[in-house]
Structures are given as C-alpha cells and as structure tokens.
Design a protein around this motif. Sequence first.
Motif, PDB file in Angstrom:
ATOM      1  N   LEU A  20       0.835  -1.201   0.000  1.00  0.00           N
ATOM      2  CA  LEU A  20       0.000   0.000   0.000  1.00  0.00           C
ATOM      3  C   LEU A  20       0.869   1.251   0.000  1.00  0.00           C
ATOM      4  CD1 LEU A  20      -2.670  -0.970   2.678  1.00  0.00           C
ATOM      5  CD2 LEU A  20      -2.941  -1.020   0.195  1.00  0.00           C
ATOM      6  N   LYS A  21       0.367   2.302  -0.600  1.00  0.00           N
ATOM      7  CA  LYS A  21       1.094   3.571  -0.589  1.00  0.00           C
ATOM      8  C   LYS A  21       1.050   4.179   0.810  1.00  0.00           C
ATOM      9  CE  LYS A  21       0.723   4.572  -5.498  1.00  0.00           C
ATOM     10  NZ  LYS A  21       0.419   5.582  -6.531  1.00  0.00           N
ATOM     11  N   SER A  22       2.060   4.971   1.119  1.00  0.00           N
ATOM     12  CA  SER A  22       2.229   5.487   2.481  1.00  0.00           C
ATOM     13  C   SER A  22       1.093   6.402   2.926  1.00  0.00           C
ATOM     14  CB  SER A  22       3.571   6.226   2.593  1.00  0.00           C
ATOM     15  OG  SER A  22       3.626   7.304   1.671  1.00  0.00           O
ATOM     16  N   ASP A  23       0.383   7.001   1.978  1.00  0.00           N
ATOM     17  CA  ASP A  23      -0.696   7.912   2.362  1.00  0.00           C
ATOM     18  C   ASP A  23      -2.050   7.213   2.486  1.00  0.00           C
ATOM     19  OD1 ASP A  23      -1.038   7.377  -0.308  1.00  0.00           O
ATOM     20  OD2 ASP A  23      -1.431   9.445  -0.900  1.00  0.00           O
ATOM     21  N   THR A  24      -2.047   5.883   2.480  1.00  0.00           N
ATOM     22  CA  THR A  24      -3.293   5.133   2.630  1.00  0.00           C
ATOM     23  C   THR A  24      -3.766   5.177   4.082  1.00  0.00           C
ATOM     24  OG1 THR A  24      -2.621   3.604   0.870  1.00  0.00           O
ATOM     25  CG2 THR A  24      -4.418   2.901   2.299  1.00  0.00           C
ATOM     26  N   PHE A  25      -5.021   5.538   4.280  1.00  0.00           N
ATOM     27  CA  PHE A  25      -5.600   5.557   5.623  1.00  0.00           C
ATOM     28  C   PHE A  25      -6.066   4.154   5.969  1.00  0.00           C
ATOM     29  CE2 PHE A  25      -9.169   6.023   8.581  1.00  0.00           C
ATOM     30  CZ  PHE A  25      -8.562   6.791   9.572  1.00  0.00           C
ATOM     31  N   LEU A  26      -5.601   3.627   7.103  1.00  0.00           N
ATOM     32  CA  LEU A  26      -5.888   2.246   7.480  1.00  0.00           C
ATOM     33  C   LEU A  26      -7.007   2.165   8.506  1.00  0.00           C
ATOM     34  CD1 LEU A  26      -2.215   0.948   7.888  1.00  0.00           C
ATOM     35  CD2 LEU A  26      -3.663   0.874   5.844  1.00  0.00           C
ATOM     36  N   ILE A  50      -8.429   9.748  -2.679  1.00  0.00           N
ATOM     37  CA  ILE A  50      -7.958   9.290  -1.386  1.00  0.00           C
ATOM     38  C   ILE A  50      -7.790   7.775  -1.421  1.00  0.00           C
ATOM     39  CG2 ILE A  50      -9.026  11.167  -0.092  1.00  0.00           C
ATOM     40  CD1 ILE A  50     -11.315   9.243   0.549  1.00  0.00           C
ATOM     41  N   ARG A  51      -7.107   7.247  -0.425  1.00  0.00           N
ATOM     42  CA  ARG A  51      -6.921   5.802  -0.331  1.00  0.00           C
ATOM     43  C   ARG A  51      -7.285   5.348   1.074  1.00  0.00           C
ATOM     44  NH1 ARG A  51      -2.478   7.647  -3.063  1.00  0.00           N
ATOM     45  NH2 ARG A  51      -2.251   6.931  -5.216  1.00  0.00           N
ATOM     46  N   ILE A  52      -8.204   4.417   1.154  1.00  0.00           N
ATOM     47  CA  ILE A  52      -8.584   3.830   2.430  1.00  0.00           C
ATOM     48  C   ILE A  52      -8.468   2.317   2.297  1.00  0.00           C
ATOM     49  CG2 ILE A  52     -10.431   3.496   4.127  1.00  0.00           C
ATOM     50  CD1 ILE A  52     -11.545   6.199   3.351  1.00  0.00           C
TER      51      ILE A  52
END
Length: 207
Positions: A20-26, A50-52
């Motif tokens: 996953l890319k570092s800016d992905t919200f987990l 955005i990435r979740i």
Amino acid sequence: MYKVFIENTPLYFVKNEKGLKSDTFLIKGKPNAIVLKNILSTYRNASSKIRIAIVSDEPKKAMHKLFENYTWVEAAGGIVRDTKHDKYLFIKRNGFWDIAKGKLKKGEDPILGAQREIEEECGISNISFEDKIIETYHIYDTYGKDVIKKTFWYSFTYEGDDKLTPQIEEGITKVKWFSKTSLDKIRYNTFASIVEVMDAYSHFKQS
C-alpha cells in the motif's frame, strides 16, 4: 487484496499494509454500518483522490461483512481480440467507453454469460473463450436500492466479419475495434474499474 470501487475510487481490503502507498488511511477491526457510512461520506466528499484500506485477517469476509446490507449482483463480460487484425472490441455506453458486459441469469455460467452479453451488445457471434482476466467489484444506487456488483472478466478471440451493431436499448451508442496503439482513447474516457481490467489483461498477455 480485494477492491470495491466507490465513486470511481477503490476501497481496499487487505491482510497487511504491504504494497500500500504510504498515504493510505488504514482501518483495523471489524467493519460495521457506521464504518461504511463514514467511508462513503469520505469518498463522496473528497476534493481529491484518497486511499482507504480495511486491514483484516480475512479480507474477503471483511468485504462481505461491510456490504452485508447491499444487494449483491453478478455480471460478466470481457475483452475480445480480433486475431486477424489484432484489434480490440469496446463499446460506448452513456457517453463513456466501456467493455461489453451484463448481468448473469440465475445459475448461468459466468463464461457463457460473458459470451452471451458480448454477442448481444455488439452484434457479433462465435467468439471463443481464451482465459480469465480478473474480477472487479463496485457499488451503485438503483431506484434507491444499494447494490454491489461483482463482475467476472474474461478474454475472448474472434475471427469473423460480422457488422458491429450496438444494442441501443442497453444505452450503447457505438461499438468499435481499437488497435493496441489507440487504447489510450479508452483510458481517457472510461471508469477506473475498466482501466483495472485493461491493465490486468495487458499483464496477462505479457506473462
């Protein structure tokens, strides 16, 4: 990893953060209706991509749990290659380029359903199954009902000379063969899930 496309942007379901890319919200823990409501609001109101990602030991089960109150629909379609001219078949539906596909009938084999839908939507016949490409998921609203659609994607080949005929009643206004060098025209006017299928097809062909 599983992806569900929401507002043309994927929601990821993964076992861990690897890849996953570092800016992905987990999001960790068991997904529920409140989590889903917050995710949908975030995706629909975001001013940029955005990435979740939902992290779970069982990503597929987590996906089904999150969308358990949605109506699940299965569809199938595929990319057809004209082996005589090395061209690829696409349709234009509601103003966007797309890959021919449609809802499966009850108990219908996905490969046969994909073949049926392609032939109906494009006016061709006798396409030949080649291989499986990928499965995609996306959500949408129809007449106030929340739906999640799972689509099976396959590759087919074709050697005929049928006249292409769009299935107008399905919102299809154009059916066209594209050379490999002109496929960017599709990418610039289609959906993220379709680009995903095209990328998977290219990878399958190169492997």
